[in-house]
Structures are given as structure tokens and as C-alpha cells.
Design an enzyme around this catalytic site. Structure first.
Site, PDB file in Angstrom:
ATOM      1  CD  GLU A  52      -2.632   1.246   2.600  1.00  0.00           C
ATOM      2  OE1 GLU A  52      -2.146   0.885   3.681  1.00  0.00           O
ATOM      3  OE2 GLU A  52      -3.820   1.605   2.464  1.00  0.00           O
ATOM      4  CD  GLU A  75      -0.675   6.901   8.045  1.00  0.00           C
ATOM      5  OE1 GLU A  75      -0.502   5.729   8.399  1.00  0.00           O
ATOM      6  OE2 GLU A  75      -1.733   7.315   7.561  1.00  0.00           O
ATOM      7  CG  ASP A 103      -6.140   4.227   1.674  1.00  0.00           C
ATOM      8  OD1 ASP A 103      -6.927   5.172   1.496  1.00  0.00           O
ATOM      9  OD2 ASP A 103      -6.005   3.668   2.775  1.00  0.00           O
ATOM     10  CG  HIS A 117      -2.642   6.700   2.208  1.00  0.00           C
ATOM     11  ND1 HIS A 117      -2.232   7.409   3.304  1.00  0.00           N
ATOM     12  CD2 HIS A 117      -3.068   5.499   2.692  1.00  0.00           C
ATOM     13  CE1 HIS A 117      -2.398   6.687   4.412  1.00  0.00           C
ATOM     14  NE2 HIS A 117      -2.908   5.522   4.061  1.00  0.00           N
ATOM     15  CG  HIS A 151      -7.619   0.189   1.980  1.00  0.00           C
ATOM     16  ND1 HIS A 151      -6.599   0.285   2.902  1.00  0.00           N
ATOM     17  CD2 HIS A 151      -8.204  -1.036   2.173  1.00  0.00           C
ATOM     18  CE1 HIS A 151      -6.573  -0.831   3.620  1.00  0.00           C
ATOM     19  NE2 HIS A 151      -7.514  -1.641   3.199  1.00  0.00           N
ATOM     20  NE  ARG A 177      -7.281   6.771   6.505  1.00  0.00           N
ATOM     21  CZ  ARG A 177      -6.122   6.200   6.746  1.00  0.00           C
ATOM     22  NH1 ARG A 177      -5.342   6.667   7.687  1.00  0.00           N
ATOM     23  NH2 ARG A 177      -5.714   5.166   6.048  1.00  0.00           N
ATOM     24  CD  GLU A 190      -7.346   1.570   6.163  1.00  0.00           C
ATOM     25  OE1 GLU A 190      -6.524   0.901   6.808  1.00  0.00           O
ATOM     26  OE2 GLU A 190      -7.006   2.372   5.257  1.00  0.00           O
TER      27      GLU A 190
HETATM   28  C1  LER Z   1      -3.605   1.179   6.312  1.00  0.00           C
HETATM   29  O1  LER Z   1      -4.310   0.527   5.310  1.00  0.00           O
HETATM   30  C2  LER Z   1      -3.433   2.602   6.006  1.00  0.00           C
HETATM   31  O2  LER Z   1      -4.055   3.131   5.125  1.00  0.00           O
HETATM   32  C3  LER Z   1      -2.482   3.368   6.781  1.00  0.00           C
HETATM   33  O3  LER Z   1      -2.845   4.712   6.819  1.00  0.00           O
HETATM   34  C4  LER Z   1      -2.201   2.800   8.148  1.00  0.00           C
HETATM   35  O4  LER Z   1      -1.597   3.728   8.950  1.00  0.00           O
HETATM   36 MN    MN Z   2      -5.341   1.941   3.762  1.00  0.00          MN
END
Ligand code: LER
Ligand code: MN
Length: 269
Positions: free
Chosen positions: A152, A158, A185, A188, A211, A217, A246
Site C-alpha cells: 500500500e 505516516e 488507498d 493516501h 481501499h 478519511r 477503511e
Molecule cells: C492502512 O491501510 C493505512 O491506510 C495506513 O494509513 C495505516 O496507517
Molecule cells: Mn489503507
């Protein structure tokens, strides 16, 4: 569109997981809401009874499209890029230990923060070398069991290792394993991608899992992401997999899961 939602098998600190706590009642709720699957966040397969989890999930007519591994980083500090070789080896061993349950359920093993961050005293080049080596070992162990791994890309706030899909594709080249792909995702991507749809299309058939959360979020529909356009790009690649929620359990887990699926189903994809 096949929809799943992340469910932790244990209470966890990671806040963007809608369901934590009692497993069977959560599976029951998720099935009743109309989801097709549950993505299981499992810290350590030794702490769960895989056969029992499978029985409960399939008893509710659900699939397990993916297994999340990030709690081993969040709760135990395991990572592929720690300067301590024992921690790197433990992270590899932990990942490989997910293979039997993944093989049994057909789930992809997700590599999120288990890749780690570049720790003080470690160069980015060194961390990338450790990451490539670890993924090669994990993919080699998973291949005979027909299990796939999905890395991912995670935003800059992060980690500094693989923030966007272009870096993810470069990493796949270096790993050189056909059972290694990506898990974009939308949360992100909204931070890191110049044009989300173009980045998705550039991945072609390397997207193994996906995701969704909105720009804030929260559940899809609660922010400003253009989901019709993003999901159109995803499915234009021929992606056959699940779209997995998520997102933060806000205003509460049940409402977020209900609103998320209602919004995505309304898209009619
Ligand atoms: C986990 O899938 C994710 O998106 C991250 O932001 C976990 O910290
Ligand atoms: Mn994620």
C-alpha cells in the site's frame, strides 16, 4: 462492485478502522448491511483461530479479500526496515505466518506500515534494499500457496517509504515477483497523486486490492473525492477485486459503515 470493510480481530489503536471488538456480532452486522466481504486486520495469526474465523465469515456469506498486517507495526514495532536485523527477521516471519490463512481464504496479504519508516541512522537507499529483500522472501514463501501480497502506498505523514503509486510500481519492478502487487488507498492518493485516475490507470493489472475513504478519511460520500471518476478508472484497468472501506468510525462505526455502503451502491457500479 464487490464491497468489503476492514474489521479488526482484536481491539487496535489504528483509528481508521470502522469495526473493532466482538468479532461475530460485527461480522453479522457487516453482512446485514449488505457488504460482500470483510478485510481482516490480524496482528498475529497465532492469536486467532483461522478455521473459526473462516467458519464465522463464510457462515454469513462473506469473503475475506485481504488480510491487514499493520498492527504488528502499530502494536509491536515490527518492520522490514528496522536497523535491528532481529526485528526485520521477525517482520518477515510474521508476514509469512499469514500465508496459511490467506491460502485458505483466497485473501491477499497487505503490506502497509509493516514496511516501516526510515529510522534515524538508516539511509533511504539502505531501507529500500531491506524492503526489496524482505518482499522477495515473503513473495517466494507465498508463491507455492498461490498467495498474493499487496503493498500500500502510504502518504508522507505516516512514512517516507513508498508514498505514491509510481514509487510503488518501481518497487514492484525491483521485487520482480508476479505475486506482488499494489493496494491503492483513496485517502493516501488524495494527498500524494497528481491525478488520481491517471495514477490508477498506470497500474494496469498490478492492483491487487483497493481501499476507500473520503478526503477527510470519513466514509465515501462524506468528503470531496470524485468516487464515480476514481472507481471508473479502477474498473477500466479490468480490476476484478473488492473495494474495501477503511475509514474512521465517525460519527460512529455503524453509521459510517451504513452510509459508506449506501453511497457506493448508489453509484450503481
Ligand atoms: C492502512 O491501510 C493505512 O491506510 C495506513 O494509513 C495505516 O496507517
Ligand atoms: Mn489503507
Amino acid at each position: 462492485m464487490k464491497l468489503s470493510i476492514v474489521l479488526s480481530t482484536h481491539a487496535a489503536r489504528f483509528q481508521a478502522v470502522a469495526f473493532k471488538g466482538d468479532f461475530e456480532s460485527n461480522v453479522n452486522k457487516i453482512a446485514a448491511l449488505g457488504y460482500d466481504g470483510v478485510e481482516l486486520a490480524i496482528r498475529d495469526p497465532r492469536l486467532v483461530d483461522g478455521a473459526e474465523l473462516s467458519r464465522i465469515v463464510s457462515g454469513h456469506g462473506l469473503k475475506v479479500p485481504a488480510i491487514g498486517t499493520g498492527q504488528a507495526w502499530g502494536e509491536e514495532g515490527l518492520s522490514f526496515t528496522d536497523p535491528d536485523p532481529a526485528i526485520r527477521a521477525a517482520a518477515i516471519e510474521r508476514t509469512i505466518s499469514h500465508v496459511p490463512f490467506a491460502a485458505q481464504t483466497g485473501a491477499a496479504i497487505v503490506i502497509g506500515l509493516l514496511r516501516g519508516i526510515v529510522k534515524p541512522g538508516v539511509t533511504h537507499v539502505q531501507a529500500m534494499d531491506w524492503l526489496v529483500d524482505a518482499l522477495q522472501q515473503c513473495c517466494a514463501a507465498a508463491r507455492p500457496h498461490v498467495v498474493r501480497l499487496a503493498l500500500e502506498p502510504i502518504c508522507r505523514y505516516e512514512t517516507t517509504l513508498i508514498n505514491n503509486l509510481t514509487q510503488g510500481l518501481d518497487l514492484l519492478e525491483r521485487v520482480g515477483a508476479e505475486n506482488m502487487g499494489l493496494m491503492p488507498d483513496t485517502f493516501h492518493m488524495n494527498i500524494e497523486e497528481p491525478v488520481i485516475e491517471d495514477s490508477i490507470r498506470a497500474c494496469g493489472d498490478r492492483i491487487f486490492h483497493f481501499h476507500v475513504a473520503d478526503s477527510n478519511r470519513w466514509y465515501p460520500g462524506a468528503g470531496h473525492l470524485d468516487f464515480p471518476s476514481i472507481l471508473d478508472a479502477l474498473f477500466s484497468t479490468g480490476y476484478p477485486g473488492f473495494v474495501s472501506g477503511e475509514f474512521m468510525p465517525l460519527p460512529d462505526a455503524d453509521t459510517s459503515a451504513r452510509q459508506g455502503i449506501a453511497f457506493l451502491r448508489r453509484l450503481g457500479l
